[in-house]
Design a protein around this motif. Structure first.
Motif, short mmCIF file in Angstrom:
data_model
loop_
_atom_site.label_atom_id
_atom_site.label_comp_id
_atom_site.label_asym_id
_atom_site.label_seq_id
_atom_site.Cartn_x
_atom_site.Cartn_y
_atom_site.Cartn_z
N ASN A 1 -20.68 4.78 -114.29
CA ASN A 1 -20.97 5.73 -115.37
C ASN A 1 -21.35 7.10 -114.80
OD1 ASN A 1 -20.70 3.69 -117.47
ND2 ASN A 1 -22.64 2.87 -116.69
N ASP A 2 -21.16 8.14 -115.61
CA ASP A 2 -21.44 9.50 -115.16
C ASP A 2 -22.87 9.66 -114.66
OD1 ASP A 2 -18.88 10.33 -115.64
OD2 ASP A 2 -19.33 11.41 -117.50
N ASN A 3 -23.81 8.97 -115.26
CA ASN A 3 -25.22 9.11 -114.89
C ASN A 3 -25.65 8.18 -113.76
OD1 ASN A 3 -25.81 11.15 -116.79
ND2 ASN A 3 -26.13 9.64 -118.41
N ASP A 4 -24.73 7.39 -113.21
CA ASP A 4 -25.07 6.54 -112.07
C ASP A 4 -25.43 7.40 -110.86
OD1 ASP A 4 -24.60 4.31 -113.58
OD2 ASP A 4 -22.76 3.71 -112.55
N PRO B 1 -31.12 6.20 -102.77
CA PRO B 1 -31.95 7.26 -102.20
C PRO B 1 -31.50 7.65 -100.79
CG PRO B 1 -33.32 5.55 -103.19
CD PRO B 1 -31.91 5.04 -103.21
N TYR B 2 -31.51 8.93 -100.52
CA TYR B 2 -31.22 9.51 -99.20
C TYR B 2 -29.75 9.37 -98.78
CZ TYR B 2 -36.29 9.63 -98.93
OH TYR B 2 -37.62 9.85 -99.19
N ILE B 3 -28.89 8.87 -99.66
CA ILE B 3 -27.45 8.90 -99.39
C ILE B 3 -26.93 10.25 -99.86
CG2 ILE B 3 -25.22 7.84 -99.90
CD1 ILE B 3 -27.06 6.12 -98.15
N ARG B 4 -26.39 11.04 -98.95
CA ARG B 4 -26.08 12.44 -99.23
C ARG B 4 -24.77 12.60 -99.99
NH1 ARG B 4 -26.71 15.48 -93.58
NH2 ARG B 4 -25.34 16.91 -94.75
N ALA B 5 -24.86 13.21 -101.15
CA ALA B 5 -23.67 13.45 -101.97
C ALA B 5 -22.71 14.42 -101.29
CB ALA B 5 -24.07 13.98 -103.34
N ASP B 6 -23.25 15.40 -100.56
CA ASP B 6 -22.36 16.37 -99.92
C ASP B 6 -21.45 15.70 -98.89
OD1 ASP B 6 -24.83 16.04 -98.43
OD2 ASP B 6 -24.11 17.63 -97.10
N PHE C 1 -22.97 10.64 -110.34
CA PHE C 1 -21.56 10.29 -110.21
C PHE C 1 -20.65 11.24 -110.99
CE2 PHE C 1 -18.18 6.89 -111.24
CZ PHE C 1 -17.50 7.12 -110.05
N GLY C 2 -21.06 11.57 -112.19
CA GLY C 2 -20.23 12.46 -113.00
C GLY C 2 -20.10 13.83 -112.39
N GLN C 3 -21.17 14.37 -111.82
CA GLN C 3 -21.13 15.69 -111.20
C GLN C 3 -20.25 15.69 -109.95
OE1 GLN C 3 -25.40 15.89 -110.84
NE2 GLN C 3 -25.60 17.34 -112.54
N ILE C 4 -20.35 14.64 -109.16
CA ILE C 4 -19.50 14.54 -107.97
C ILE C 4 -18.03 14.46 -108.38
CG2 ILE C 4 -18.94 13.11 -105.96
CD1 ILE C 4 -21.86 12.17 -105.98
N GLN D 1 -12.63 8.96 -109.10
CA GLN D 1 -13.77 8.05 -109.02
C GLN D 1 -13.50 6.90 -108.05
OE1 GLN D 1 -14.34 7.11 -113.18
NE2 GLN D 1 -15.76 8.82 -113.49
N ASN D 2 -12.27 6.42 -108.02
CA ASN D 2 -11.91 5.39 -107.04
C ASN D 2 -12.09 5.91 -105.62
OD1 ASN D 2 -11.24 3.50 -109.00
ND2 ASN D 2 -9.06 4.00 -108.98
#
Length: 340
Positions: free
Chosen positions: A236-239, A243-248, A23-26, A43-44
């Motif tokens: 949180n940033d580390n959330d 699995p397999y849900i693409r961040a891009d 989450f934090g990286q995104i 984040q919202n």
């Protein structure tokens, strides 16, 4: 912290091997497209995009397994009820905060079959007084028989039940059944023993998904299930994404919304450029979802299902709700795959 009697991926757990960013990286990457925005606003937008992604399909990464535990019946002692009062006074009842491990406040009270089913919302163990959700509406009763069991079951994160099994009789329950069928078949809920139907109920007082098992089990039983969940918001940033849900793909929708936020104040792009890039990012989001759905079908096929893949469901006479082949014999006989 997970949901009781349920196993599935946790946002706070170890990042899945197949995931790209947390989450934090995104947040950091998307915020770079409009540095004037607060990270909390970004984040919202991410959580909005993620929920839109979740709602497009029953994704493999949202699948969980669990069990529904029925506590059986409890009917020791008698009760006294007064018309217009929500207090139920127990006589030699020995009520405790839980019955067979299930909190009594998750269970229901019944007194005969001509009164409603009442949710229990409180217990004074010392005085042996239950509090029910609404005042007792029938005539006052003194030292009446009663029983406590669980008709309704609450699931705070379930979107859809894939399967629920009755291992006593070796069949799948019919799920997502409307209440009007139960109201036609058994309005007073006279039947009990082995559930064959899971019917949707209104949300509970906390807004959680709720179902009724019918007929209500009269013994302690366990019903394994597979279902699709609605994950909580990323916080949180580390959330991690499931699995397999693409961040891009999530980033495409988020970037589009970030660029549309006060574009005149964006220090990196002109207003027209913000609008143009945002439209392209929306297109990439839609294309990415189609690609992700194709890959998801390879993980857990659901677009095409053959009849051989379906465990038998209860063989029901849909005009009455009874098990086909005779009530008593059918209720006590396992359903065999060869019968289908």
């Amino acid at each position: 912290m997970g949901i009781p009697n349920q196993i599935g991926p946790l946002a706070t757990g170890t990042q899945p091997y197949v995931n790209q960013q947390n989450f934090g990286q995104i947040t950091g990457e998307c915020n770079g497209y409009n540095p004037g925005m607060s990270p909390s606003m970004v984040q919202n937008f991410i959580n909005n995009a993620v929920r839109e992604y979740y709602d497009r399909r029953l994704w493999y990464g949202l699948m969980v397994k669990g069990q529904i535990v029925s506590p059986g019946y409890y009917s020791t002692g008698t009760v006294t009820l007064t018309t217009g009062s929500a207090s139920v006074v127990g006589n030699n009842t020995n009520w405790t905060p839980s019955i067979n491990g299930i909190p009594i406040t998750q269970m229901q009270l019944r007194v005969g079959f001509t009164a409603p089913i009442y949710n229990i919302i409180g217990l004074d163990q010392v005085k042996q007084i239950l509090t029910i959700e609404m005042p007792w509406g029938n005539q006052s009763l003194n030292t009446s028989g009663y029983w406590i069991t669980q008709y309704y079951y609450t699931f705070p994160n379930i979107k859809y039940f894939y399967s629920v099994k009755n291992l006593q009789l070796m069949y799948r329950l019919w799920t997502n059944v409307p209440q009007n069928l139960l109201e036609n078949w058994d309005p007073s809920r006279l039947q009990f023993m082995y559930p064959r139907i899971m019917a949707s109920m209104p949300p509970d007082i906390n807004g959680n998904y709720q179902v009724e098992l019918w007929p209500a089990p009269n013994t302690q039983q366990t019903f394994p299930y597979l279902a699709y969940m609605q994950p909580p918001n990323l916080v949180n940033d580390n959330d991690n994404l499931p699995p397999y849900i693409r961040a891009d793909v999530v980033k495409h929708r988020t970037i589009a919304n970030v660029l549309r936020y006060r574009p005149k104040s964006n220090p990196n792009y002109s207003e027209s450029t913000c609008v143009t890039i945002a439209a392209k990012e929306d297109d990439l989001f839609e294309a990415g979802l189609m690609s992700a759905a194709s890959a998801d079908e390879a993980l857990f096929r659901q677009d095409i299902v053959t009849w051989q893949e379906q465990m038998p469901m209860a063989s029901i006479d849909w005009s009455t709700g009874m098990l086909a082949g005779g009530a008593t014999l059918a209720a006590m006989s396992p359903v065999m795959a060869s019968d289908y």
